[in-house]
Design an enzyme around this catalytic site. Structure first.
Site, PDB file in Angstrom:
ATOM      1  N   ASP A 126     -11.941  -5.770  11.371  1.00 16.50           N
ATOM      2  CA  ASP A 126     -12.291  -5.018  12.576  1.00 16.50           C
ATOM      3  C   ASP A 126     -13.738  -4.541  12.622  1.00 16.50           C
ATOM      4  O   ASP A 126     -14.119  -3.815  13.548  1.00 16.50           O
ATOM      5  CB  ASP A 126     -11.357  -3.814  12.727  1.00 16.50           C
ATOM      6  CG  ASP A 126      -9.910  -4.236  12.939  1.00 16.50           C
ATOM      7  OD1 ASP A 126      -9.681  -5.090  13.815  1.00 16.50           O
ATOM      8  OD2 ASP A 126      -9.028  -3.726  12.226  1.00 16.50           O
ATOM      9  N   ASP A 186      -6.457 -11.679  16.835  1.00 14.89           N
ATOM     10  CA  ASP A 186      -7.416 -10.636  17.219  1.00 14.89           C
ATOM     11  C   ASP A 186      -8.811 -10.922  16.667  1.00 14.89           C
ATOM     12  O   ASP A 186      -9.829 -10.567  17.263  1.00 14.89           O
ATOM     13  CB  ASP A 186      -6.985  -9.261  16.705  1.00 14.89           C
ATOM     14  CG  ASP A 186      -5.504  -8.972  16.840  1.00 14.89           C
ATOM     15  OD1 ASP A 186      -4.696  -9.912  16.676  1.00 14.89           O
ATOM     16  OD2 ASP A 186      -5.143  -7.804  17.070  1.00 14.89           O
ATOM     17  N   GLY A 244       3.291 -19.577  10.825  1.00 20.36           N
ATOM     18  CA  GLY A 244       2.854 -18.586  11.796  1.00 20.36           C
ATOM     19  C   GLY A 244       3.925 -17.530  11.965  1.00 20.36           C
ATOM     20  O   GLY A 244       5.116 -17.848  12.020  1.00 20.36           O
ATOM     21  N   THR A 246       4.647 -13.135  13.459  1.00 11.19           N
ATOM     22  CA  THR A 246       4.130 -12.032  14.267  1.00 11.19           C
ATOM     23  C   THR A 246       4.074 -10.770  13.429  1.00 11.19           C
ATOM     24  O   THR A 246       4.733 -10.661  12.393  1.00 11.19           O
ATOM     25  CB  THR A 246       4.983 -11.785  15.527  1.00 11.19           C
ATOM     26  OG1 THR A 246       4.245 -10.968  16.435  1.00 11.19           O
ATOM     27  CG2 THR A 246       6.301 -11.088  15.188  1.00 11.19           C
ATOM     28  N   ARG A 258      -0.985  -9.293  24.375  1.00 15.54           N
ATOM     29  CA  ARG A 258      -2.373  -9.021  24.015  1.00 15.54           C
ATOM     30  C   ARG A 258      -2.940 -10.132  23.132  1.00 15.54           C
ATOM     31  O   ARG A 258      -4.124 -10.455  23.204  1.00 15.54           O
ATOM     32  CB  ARG A 258      -2.501  -7.650  23.341  1.00 15.54           C
ATOM     33  CG  ARG A 258      -3.943  -7.150  23.314  1.00 15.54           C
ATOM     34  CD  ARG A 258      -4.047  -5.654  23.067  1.00 15.54           C
ATOM     35  NE  ARG A 258      -3.510  -5.220  21.784  1.00 15.54           N
ATOM     36  CZ  ARG A 258      -2.382  -4.536  21.616  1.00 15.54           C
ATOM     37  NH1 ARG A 258      -1.630  -4.205  22.669  1.00 15.54           N
ATOM     38  NH2 ARG A 258      -1.978  -4.180  20.420  1.00 15.54           N
ATOM     39  N   TRP A 262      -6.492 -12.096  23.401  1.00 13.85           N
ATOM     40  CA  TRP A 262      -7.518 -12.320  22.373  1.00 13.85           C
ATOM     41  C   TRP A 262      -7.892 -13.801  22.314  1.00 13.85           C
ATOM     42  O   TRP A 262      -9.062 -14.157  22.116  1.00 13.85           O
ATOM     43  CB  TRP A 262      -7.009 -11.882  21.007  1.00 13.85           C
ATOM     44  CG  TRP A 262      -6.663 -10.437  20.793  1.00 13.85           C
ATOM     45  CD1 TRP A 262      -5.536  -9.952  20.183  1.00 13.85           C
ATOM     46  CD2 TRP A 262      -7.441  -9.268  21.132  1.00 13.85           C
ATOM     47  NE1 TRP A 262      -5.560  -8.581  20.129  1.00 13.85           N
ATOM     48  CE2 TRP A 262      -6.715  -8.131  20.706  1.00 13.85           C
ATOM     49  CE3 TRP A 262      -8.665  -9.090  21.764  1.00 13.85           C
ATOM     50  CZ2 TRP A 262      -7.172  -6.828  20.879  1.00 13.85           C
ATOM     51  CZ3 TRP A 262      -9.133  -7.788  21.952  1.00 13.85           C
ATOM     52  CH2 TRP A 262      -8.396  -6.683  21.514  1.00 13.85           C
TER      53      TRP A 262
END
Length: 409
Positions: A126, A186, A244, A246, A258, A262
């Site tokens: 981030d 993200d 993959g 979540t 969301r 992204w």
């Protein structure tokens, strides 16, 4: 600010008229918009509200994050919270829209504490959100060389999370022992800091890192139907993709709203920086899939596959993010029909967010209501969240520039 004075006059007049119709009905920004007093009213009142909120925040190292249901004021977090960069970013956008020196001073005040992020070891991906949204917007608007220095340092810090064997930036180091080497969708947004640094005095390898990350994300996070996995897991030693999953969506194979945003925005900006057509094509197909799956009212549920729909929470943050992504995509496509398509998609989302149902008005300090942060962890459900406001303000800036450009033609 340039538009506020005239708007407030209109606001007063409209309030008087509506007061005659219903004394019980409180006058708000949306009341006036519905009365079609001014096309720019939401923009003006958003800036005004940001300035008013600024006046209530005294500690520069405490940043708005969310508002508890039934409360009016922001809950605050510290510098190292992943959302810390969004409030100074909101201020920079408000300054861009108003040229107000008080707002600029506030943006500088709340940007300054984030400097430490650039000069301490990265404990998550981030860094881009924290530094590019704050220092990045500040540098874009002021050309402050100190801001540039911090951004270059932040890019180097973010790059330390890159694993050349995997070809991606590690998103959550703290989660490696639990789920393995992870890269989340993200993270596509944080590539902008690396691309920028590579063009502005940073090491050219930062471009290669960002490009590799985008390529691997496209290969493993984007599903064949152009929905998106939230998290891609890899074997850290071999670099092999394992599966993959979540983390914030309903299920591993569901379409978290969301996350789709992204991806739309992240691959569009990756095309802008690299010129690689596969990134543009990916963004287009992600955007089309989002549009196709939107519910009838035009606002995404937090996850498109939540079985509780239509009684599932909405996510205004996804809507504002996607509006920005659609506008970025509209800037990048060459076909005029596609430009019109994605610009209109953004305008449609913004119109919903500016409606009574989503625009906060006098409800609380936020601009938008009804965002959903992390439903599986029962966190930030159907509340205002600062990144919803950030992307809402970005979209207002983008649309104003577009309108100004059209007006000059």
């Amino acid at each position: 600010m340039k538009l506020i004075k005239g708007t407030l006059v209109a606001l007063t007049c409209a309030a008087m008229l509506m007061g005659c119709e219903s004394k019980k009905k409180e006058t708000s920004s949306i009341d006036v918009k519905d009365a079609e007093v001014s096309k720019n009213l939401v923009l003006d009142l958003s800036v005004d509200k940001v300035k008013n909120t600024l006046g209530t925040l005294k500690e520069a190292d405490s940043f708005p994050r969310n508002i508890t249901k039934g409360q009016k004021d922001w809950n605050l977090v510290g510098v190292r919270d992943w959302c810390s960069g969004f409030w100074p970013g909101v201020l920079w956008y408000a300054y861009e829209l108003s040229d107000d020196p008080e707002i600029k001073a506030g943006a500088e005040k709340f940007t300054a504490p984030l400097k430490e992020i650039a000069y301490t070891p990265a404990d998550n991906h981030d860094v881009g959100f924290m530094v590019y949204c704050s220092y990045g917007n500040g540098y874009r608007l002021t050309g402050n060389e100190e801001y540039k220095t911090v951004m270059l340092a932040a890019a180097d810090t973010l790059a330390t999370l890159y694993n050349p064997k995997v070809g991606t930036i590690l998103s959550w180091p703290v989660m490696v022992d639990k789920i393995g080497y992870n890269t989340i969708i993200d993270n596509m947004m944080n590539l902008e800091l690396l691309f920028w640094a590579a063009k502005n005095g940073g090491d050219k390898s930062l471009y290669d890192i960002a490009d590799s990350h985008a390529q691997k994300s496209m290969e493993h996070l984007v599903r064949p139907d152009y929905s998106i996995y939230h998290v891609a897991l890899f074997d850290e030693k071999t670099g092999e993709f394992t599966k993959g999953i979540t983390h914030q969506g309903y299920a591993d194979e569901s379409m978290w709203a969301r996350g789709q945003g992204w991806g739309i925005y992240g691959f569009a900006l990756s095309y802008r920086e690299t010129g690689k057509e596969e990134y543009l094509d990916t963004s287009i197909k992600l955007a089309d899939h989002f549009i196709e799956r939107l519910p009838e009212d035009g606002v995404p549920y937090w996850d498109f596959d939540d079985p509780k729909i239509p009684n599932a929470p909405k996510d205004a943050s996804a809507a504002s993010l996607v509006a920005c992504g659609m506008l970025e995509l509209a800037d990048q496509v060459k076909d005029n029909a596609l430009k019109v398509k994605y610009t209109q998609a953004a305008k449609d989302l913004m119109a919903k967010l500016e409606s009574k149902a989503y625009f906060s008005g006098d409800t609380n300090q936020a601009l938008l209501l009804h965002s959903t942060g992390h439903l599986p962890h029962n966190s930030e459900i159907d509340v205002p969240i600062i990144y919803a406001d950030y992307y809402f303000m970005e979209a207002l800036v983008r649309l104003k520039k577009l309108e100004d450009k059209i007006a000059m033609q």
